[in-house]
Design a protein around this motif. Sequence first.
Motif, short mmCIF file in Angstrom:
data_model
loop_
_atom_site.label_atom_id
_atom_site.label_comp_id
_atom_site.label_asym_id
_atom_site.label_seq_id
_atom_site.Cartn_x
_atom_site.Cartn_y
_atom_site.Cartn_z
N TYR A 151 18.65 22.66 7.06
CA TYR A 151 19.02 23.42 5.86
C TYR A 151 18.05 23.08 4.73
O TYR A 151 17.95 21.91 4.36
CB TYR A 151 20.45 23.11 5.42
N PRO A 152 17.36 24.07 4.18
CA PRO A 152 17.33 25.47 4.62
C PRO A 152 16.75 25.63 6.03
O PRO A 152 15.86 24.86 6.42
CB PRO A 152 16.42 26.14 3.57
N ALA A 153 17.24 26.60 6.73
CA ALA A 153 16.85 26.80 8.13
C ALA A 153 15.56 27.61 8.20
O ALA A 153 15.56 28.79 8.56
CB ALA A 153 17.97 27.49 8.89
N GLN A 213 5.91 25.22 -4.78
CA GLN A 213 6.38 25.59 -3.44
C GLN A 213 6.74 24.33 -2.67
O GLN A 213 5.89 23.47 -2.44
CB GLN A 213 5.31 26.38 -2.71
N VAL A 214 8.00 24.22 -2.30
CA VAL A 214 8.48 23.14 -1.45
C VAL A 214 9.52 23.74 -0.50
O VAL A 214 10.26 24.64 -0.89
CB VAL A 214 9.11 21.99 -2.27
N LEU A 218 15.03 26.92 -3.30
CA LEU A 218 15.54 28.28 -3.14
C LEU A 218 14.37 29.22 -2.89
O LEU A 218 13.44 29.29 -3.69
CB LEU A 218 16.30 28.69 -4.40
N ASP A 219 14.39 29.90 -1.74
CA ASP A 219 13.26 30.74 -1.33
C ASP A 219 11.96 29.96 -1.27
O ASP A 219 10.87 30.50 -1.52
CB ASP A 219 13.12 31.95 -2.28
N GLY A 220 12.08 28.66 -0.97
CA GLY A 220 10.88 27.84 -0.82
C GLY A 220 10.25 27.39 -2.12
O GLY A 220 9.10 26.97 -2.13
N TYR A 234 17.18 24.33 -6.71
CA TYR A 234 17.35 23.66 -5.42
C TYR A 234 18.73 24.04 -4.90
O TYR A 234 19.69 24.09 -5.67
CB TYR A 234 17.17 22.15 -5.54
N PRO A 235 18.85 24.34 -3.62
CA PRO A 235 20.13 24.85 -3.12
C PRO A 235 21.15 23.75 -2.90
O PRO A 235 20.81 22.60 -2.60
CB PRO A 235 19.73 25.50 -1.79
#
Length: 251
Positions: A151-153, A213-214, A218-220, A234-235
């Motif tokens: 997660y994220p997958a 970008q990480v 959220l959306d990378g 961050y999710p």
Amino acid sequence: FNPLVFRVARQGIHDAIAGGAIVSRMAKERGITRWATAAPDYAFGRETTQQFIDYFQHFGGKMEVVAQAWPKFGAPDFTEVVTRLLSSNPQAVYSLCFGGDLISLVEQGNLYGLFKDKLAVLPLYSDYGLIDTMKQQPPSVIVQNRYNWSYPATPDNRKWYDDYRKLGGGAKPHNWAWQTGATAQFIVDGLRATKGDPDATKVVEAVRGSTVQVPFGLDGKVSLRAEDNTLINYPMAYGVAITAEPFVKDW
């Protein structure tokens, strides 16, 4: 709000809001209202536990707190804590204990049947080094995403996990790993923007309000909000602990 300080770390209030929203829905579906809590006896444990209770109720959950325990750091014996929680006959247990303290709580709690026929909400249980080493896992544990390759997958998140293990001699990344990874990316991008000039005020101007970008964002992507220098996007997720890879399901 110090102009030279950035918080590239998750916040307890964010954890409490997400946890309150998700867990209150679970509790309503299962008819759970009687709760007992156990959390470290300092600001994080006390404040975030109360925030979880507040947001649980804010999102419509009904909660009667029948017992609260505040163990000291590194307590070798959790018998008193376990006894206090058990004697209150809760339907669910919420604990912000972590690391060795959480291992002690779970192992000693298992001996006395603390988690039998109860919902256990142990947000920090999901860190590698704990969830993948626990010999006897309680039967129904809800955890928070700390760091997990599932997660994220995304392929990028799995690659980050594999790369980290190569760099770390096989060690698995945990909550602090993704945060410091994001920190490093902000600094690297800031220095690129200044063309390598390390002057703090110049780097700060490049970093403030920026997005990097990480794979765990959220959306990378994650950002440092300009008005207060804090990490956003961050999710937050909760899932069910399991005993084999990836150790959490149903995010």
